[in-house]
Write a protein that holds these residues in place. Sequence first.
Motif, PDB file in Angstrom:
ATOM      1  N   TYR A  10      -8.513  38.032  60.758  1.00 10.14           N
ATOM      2  CA  TYR A  10      -8.033  37.980  62.138  1.00 10.14           C
ATOM      3  C   TYR A  10      -8.799  38.938  63.039  1.00 10.14           C
ATOM      4  O   TYR A  10      -9.303  38.572  64.097  1.00 10.14           O
ATOM      5  CB  TYR A  10      -6.539  38.321  62.194  1.00 10.14           C
ATOM      6  CG  TYR A  10      -5.676  37.429  61.371  1.00 10.14           C
ATOM      7  CD1 TYR A  10      -5.492  36.092  61.708  1.00 10.14           C
ATOM      8  CD2 TYR A  10      -5.037  37.903  60.226  1.00 10.14           C
ATOM      9  CE1 TYR A  10      -4.691  35.262  60.940  1.00 10.14           C
ATOM     10  CE2 TYR A  10      -4.234  37.078  59.455  1.00 10.14           C
ATOM     11  CZ  TYR A  10      -4.067  35.763  59.813  1.00 10.14           C
ATOM     12  OH  TYR A  10      -3.288  34.949  59.053  1.00 10.14           O
ATOM     13  N   ALA A  83      -5.978  36.363  71.826  1.00 11.08           N
ATOM     14  CA  ALA A  83      -5.207  36.033  70.621  1.00 11.08           C
ATOM     15  C   ALA A  83      -5.007  34.530  70.408  1.00 11.08           C
ATOM     16  O   ALA A  83      -5.185  34.039  69.284  1.00 11.08           O
ATOM     17  CB  ALA A  83      -3.859  36.749  70.651  1.00 11.08           C
ATOM     18  N   PRO A  84      -4.659  33.750  71.437  1.00 16.16           N
ATOM     19  CA  PRO A  84      -4.476  32.315  71.213  1.00 16.16           C
ATOM     20  C   PRO A  84      -5.738  31.604  70.716  1.00 16.16           C
ATOM     21  O   PRO A  84      -5.642  30.633  69.961  1.00 16.16           O
ATOM     22  CB  PRO A  84      -4.048  31.783  72.587  1.00 16.16           C
ATOM     23  CG  PRO A  84      -3.421  32.961  73.261  1.00 16.16           C
ATOM     24  CD  PRO A  84      -4.239  34.136  72.804  1.00 16.16           C
ATOM     25  N   GLY A  87      -5.818  32.236  67.092  1.00 18.50           N
ATOM     26  CA  GLY A  87      -4.793  31.388  66.485  1.00 18.50           C
ATOM     27  C   GLY A  87      -5.244  29.949  66.355  1.00 18.50           C
ATOM     28  O   GLY A  87      -4.979  29.287  65.341  1.00 18.50           O
ATOM     29  N   GLU A  88      -5.960  29.466  67.360  1.00 20.48           N
ATOM     30  CA  GLU A  88      -6.440  28.085  67.327  1.00 20.48           C
ATOM     31  C   GLU A  88      -7.486  27.876  66.237  1.00 20.48           C
ATOM     32  O   GLU A  88      -7.496  26.838  65.562  1.00 20.48           O
ATOM     33  CB  GLU A  88      -7.021  27.697  68.694  1.00 20.48           C
ATOM     34  CG  GLU A  88      -7.608  26.293  68.769  1.00 20.48           C
ATOM     35  CD  GLU A  88      -6.612  25.193  68.435  1.00 20.48           C
ATOM     36  OE1 GLU A  88      -7.066  24.101  68.047  1.00 20.48           O
ATOM     37  OE2 GLU A  88      -5.393  25.410  68.534  1.00 20.48           O
ATOM     38  N   ARG A  91      -5.519  27.671  63.147  1.00 19.70           N
ATOM     39  CA  ARG A  91      -4.747  26.426  63.127  1.00 19.70           C
ATOM     40  C   ARG A  91      -5.615  25.270  62.662  1.00 19.70           C
ATOM     41  O   ARG A  91      -5.188  24.431  61.865  1.00 19.70           O
ATOM     42  CB  ARG A  91      -4.194  26.131  64.530  1.00 19.70           C
ATOM     43  CG  ARG A  91      -3.205  24.956  64.557  1.00 19.70           C
ATOM     44  CD  ARG A  91      -2.995  24.441  65.964  1.00 19.70           C
ATOM     45  NE  ARG A  91      -4.195  23.763  66.454  1.00 19.70           N
ATOM     46  CZ  ARG A  91      -4.525  22.511  66.133  1.00 19.70           C
ATOM     47  NH1 ARG A  91      -3.758  21.787  65.332  1.00 19.70           N
ATOM     48  NH2 ARG A  91      -5.628  21.974  66.606  1.00 19.70           N
ATOM     49  N   ILE A 165      -1.020  35.161  67.810  1.00 21.81           N
ATOM     50  CA  ILE A 165      -1.889  34.414  66.897  1.00 21.81           C
ATOM     51  C   ILE A 165      -1.041  33.534  65.991  1.00 21.81           C
ATOM     52  O   ILE A 165      -1.304  32.345  65.810  1.00 21.81           O
ATOM     53  CB  ILE A 165      -2.751  35.387  66.061  1.00 21.81           C
ATOM     54  CG1 ILE A 165      -3.707  36.177  66.966  1.00 21.81           C
ATOM     55  CG2 ILE A 165      -3.533  34.631  64.987  1.00 21.81           C
ATOM     56  CD1 ILE A 165      -4.455  37.289  66.254  1.00 21.81           C
ATOM     57  N   ASP A 166      -0.008  34.132  65.430  1.00 26.77           N
ATOM     58  CA  ASP A 166       0.903  33.454  64.507  1.00 26.77           C
ATOM     59  C   ASP A 166       1.570  32.241  65.162  1.00 26.77           C
ATOM     60  O   ASP A 166       1.718  31.193  64.538  1.00 26.77           O
ATOM     61  CB  ASP A 166       1.952  34.470  64.051  1.00 26.77           C
ATOM     62  CG  ASP A 166       3.031  33.872  63.180  1.00 26.77           C
ATOM     63  OD1 ASP A 166       2.701  33.465  62.054  1.00 26.77           O
ATOM     64  OD2 ASP A 166       4.197  33.825  63.606  1.00 26.77           O
ATOM     65  N   GLN A 167       1.939  32.395  66.422  1.00 22.49           N
ATOM     66  CA  GLN A 167       2.631  31.313  67.126  1.00 22.49           C
ATOM     67  C   GLN A 167       1.768  30.063  67.226  1.00 22.49           C
ATOM     68  O   GLN A 167       2.271  28.939  67.209  1.00 22.49           O
ATOM     69  CB  GLN A 167       3.021  31.796  68.534  1.00 22.49           C
ATOM     70  CG  GLN A 167       3.950  30.877  69.291  1.00 22.49           C
ATOM     71  CD  GLN A 167       5.394  30.986  68.861  1.00 22.49           C
ATOM     72  OE1 GLN A 167       5.743  30.594  67.749  1.00 22.49           O
ATOM     73  NE2 GLN A 167       6.251  31.501  69.716  1.00 22.49           N
ATOM     74  N   VAL A 168       0.449  30.262  67.290  1.00 27.12           N
ATOM     75  CA  VAL A 168      -0.474  29.126  67.389  1.00 27.12           C
ATOM     76  C   VAL A 168      -0.827  28.576  66.009  1.00 27.12           C
ATOM     77  O   VAL A 168      -0.702  27.370  65.754  1.00 27.12           O
ATOM     78  CB  VAL A 168      -1.764  29.517  68.146  1.00 27.12           C
ATOM     79  CG1 VAL A 168      -2.747  28.347  68.164  1.00 27.12           C
ATOM     80  CG2 VAL A 168      -1.433  29.959  69.566  1.00 27.12           C
ATOM     81  N   TYR A 169      -1.259  29.436  65.089  1.00 29.94           N
ATOM     82  CA  TYR A 169      -1.760  28.902  63.819  1.00 29.94           C
ATOM     83  C   TYR A 169      -0.664  28.292  62.962  1.00 29.94           C
ATOM     84  O   TYR A 169      -0.930  27.422  62.124  1.00 29.94           O
ATOM     85  CB  TYR A 169      -2.582  29.928  63.042  1.00 29.94           C
ATOM     86  CG  TYR A 169      -1.840  30.962  62.228  1.00 29.94           C
ATOM     87  CD1 TYR A 169      -1.068  30.623  61.127  1.00 29.94           C
ATOM     88  CD2 TYR A 169      -1.972  32.322  62.515  1.00 29.94           C
ATOM     89  CE1 TYR A 169      -0.414  31.579  60.371  1.00 29.94           C
ATOM     90  CE2 TYR A 169      -1.330  33.293  61.765  1.00 29.94           C
ATOM     91  CZ  TYR A 169      -0.551  32.908  60.700  1.00 29.94           C
ATOM     92  OH  TYR A 169       0.087  33.859  59.952  1.00 29.94           O
ATOM     93  N   SER A 170       0.577  28.712  63.173  1.00 34.63           N
ATOM     94  CA  SER A 170       1.666  28.163  62.372  1.00 34.63           C
ATOM     95  C   SER A 170       1.974  26.709  62.702  1.00 34.63           C
ATOM     96  O   SER A 170       2.756  26.061  62.000  1.00 34.63           O
ATOM     97  CB  SER A 170       2.932  29.014  62.547  1.00 34.63           C
ATOM     98  OG  SER A 170       2.741  30.295  61.965  1.00 34.63           O
TER      99      SER A 170
END
Length: 199
Positions: A10, A83-84, A87-88, A91, A165-170
């Motif tokens: 990350y 961060a997003p 995350g992407e 993802r 980050i977590d909110q996107v990759y999850s």
Amino acid sequence: MNNSVDKSAYAKEFLVMVKEKFGKAEAEDICRLANQYSDEYVNAHPGAYGSAIKVSYPFAGIYRALQRYVSKEVALQMMKDYAPQIGEKMRQKFWRFTSIPGMPSLIWANFEKIMKVAGSEKAGYKSRPLGKNGNTAGLDILSCPVVNALREIGYPEVAPVMCAIDQVYSTGYRGIAFKRTCSLAEGDDLCDYRYTRIR
């Protein structure tokens, strides 16, 4: 030298942002300092959980290093804004992995075990598994080693960056919808992970 930022899946992505935002010399200095600061935290906490070594300390190192050239507020906002994108990238990796025929069904069949391991005390978490009920599953995280480690070293404000980050990759698991409405990092009492099997 550990170079713990460079070794973090990350954190090292933030160095891409650093190289885009700053000149060559400044970027090299920030990257060097980020690794130096992160390594100091790692070496000062030999019994730290893996998530602290891979996330908390590298993120704090980057945050401190950025402040050599920008204010504390700007440094944090830069990390939150980027961060997003990290995350992407994650993802898309999960999306490709779960495109293997039968993989979503296999993951869902073992989802309770996966949640127990992910939220285990061995990994530094305190959690409340809600189990799997038909097409739904859930896990409440009551204490998080990422958040705790950042609080311990004086940088609790950095914790929401990982949550972003977590909110996107999850959302990257094919056939499994994800939702989280609160998080410890943002001052809530828990992180509410909720999953729904979709076909």
